[in-house]
Design a protein around this motif. Structure first.
Motif, PDB file in Angstrom:
ATOM      1  N   ARG A 247       0.825  -1.218   0.000  1.00  0.00           N
ATOM      2  CA  ARG A 247       0.000   0.000   0.000  1.00  0.00           C
ATOM      3  C   ARG A 247       0.857   1.265   0.000  1.00  0.00           C
ATOM      4  NH1 ARG A 247      -5.037  -1.729   0.796  1.00  0.00           N
ATOM      5  NH2 ARG A 247      -5.392  -3.498   2.173  1.00  0.00           N
TER       6      ARG A 247
ATOM      7  N   HIS B 236       3.985  -1.222   5.437  1.00  0.00           N
ATOM      8  CA  HIS B 236       2.695  -1.094   4.746  1.00  0.00           C
ATOM      9  C   HIS B 236       2.193  -2.475   4.331  1.00  0.00           C
ATOM     10  CE1 HIS B 236       2.796   3.299   4.464  1.00  0.00           C
ATOM     11  NE2 HIS B 236       4.104   3.153   4.327  1.00  0.00           N
TER      12      HIS B 236
ATOM     13  N   VAL C 145      -0.821  -5.653  -0.791  1.00  0.00           N
ATOM     14  CA  VAL C 145      -2.072  -5.543  -1.531  1.00  0.00           C
ATOM     15  C   VAL C 145      -2.263  -6.787  -2.399  1.00  0.00           C
ATOM     16  CG1 VAL C 145      -3.402  -4.111  -3.132  1.00  0.00           C
ATOM     17  CG2 VAL C 145      -1.790  -3.038  -1.586  1.00  0.00           C
TER      18      VAL C 145
ATOM     19  N   GLY D 119       0.569   0.113  -6.829  1.00  0.00           N
ATOM     20  CA  GLY D 119       1.064  -0.148  -5.486  1.00  0.00           C
ATOM     21  C   GLY D 119       2.561   0.099  -5.463  1.00  0.00           C
TER      22      GLY D 119
END
Length: 191
Positions: A58, A64, A67, A97
């Motif tokens: 992300r 993070h 995705v 992404g």
């Protein structure tokens, strides 16, 4: 005495705040310098995936969330933003992404675009009137190609099929872009 203690306490708090601010400023400067230390290669640009599996996140960093994960090496990806060693990429489906640059290669690849209706026709010459040598399905990966801005000469498979594809039918090459990859092209010279 109490007044001096309060003043001393306030002074300590001020020093802590000042030290904290200096540390924060130093951290931000390092982050900004990392962001400025990007590749210096023009954006946007196409690259290819250089790993069998690669997590797309992300944001720029392992903190993070993931995705999705790519599981096919060589696919063309468009880099349109950089932050330190992280690249924000877009795939042929339009989804974007962040991915670490160690998982990417500067090698150009292309694939038959997913948005075409039917198949891309591999032709014997740079013309819609050229004889159709083969029909290529969406997602066919091309590693051996060069483009003149309208047509791309390609070689695929073993034994190799060689011919021309309408450049607008490919993901990994910009409209009107001329691409001349190093390689041996004794057949079909037009560059």
């Amino acid at each position: 005495m109490l007044n001096n203690l309060l003043l001393g306490s306030s002074r300590r708090q001020m020093i802590r705040i000042l030290v904290g601010a200096i540390c924060l400023a130093s951290l931000l400067q390092g982050t900004l310098q990392g962001a400025e230390a990007n590749s210096a290669v023009a954006l946007p640009r196409f690259v290819s995936l250089d790993a069998d599996t690669a997590n797309v996140r992300r944001g720029p960093g392992v903190s993070h969330g993931i995705v999705w994960t790519y599981v096919r090496t060589g696919i063309p990806l468009e880099v349109f933003q950089e932050f330190g060693n992280w690249r924000r990429i877009r795939g042929s489906d339009g989804e974007s992404g962040w991915i670490h640059d160690a998982l990417l290669s500067g090698e150009r690849t292309a694939e038959v675009a997913p948005w075409i209706d039917g198949h891309a026709r591999l032709r014997s010459r740079r013309s819609v009137d050229g004889h159709v040598i083969a029909k290529l399905a969406s997602g066919v990966l091309l590693r051996d190609f060069q483009c003149d801005g309208q047509w791309c000469q390609v070689e695929i498979g073993k034994p190799a099929l060689a011919g021309y594809l309408d450049q607008s039918k490919l993901w990994g090459v910009y409209p009107g872009e001329k691409v001349s990859l190093s390689g041996n092209w004794p057949w079909l010279p037009f560059m």
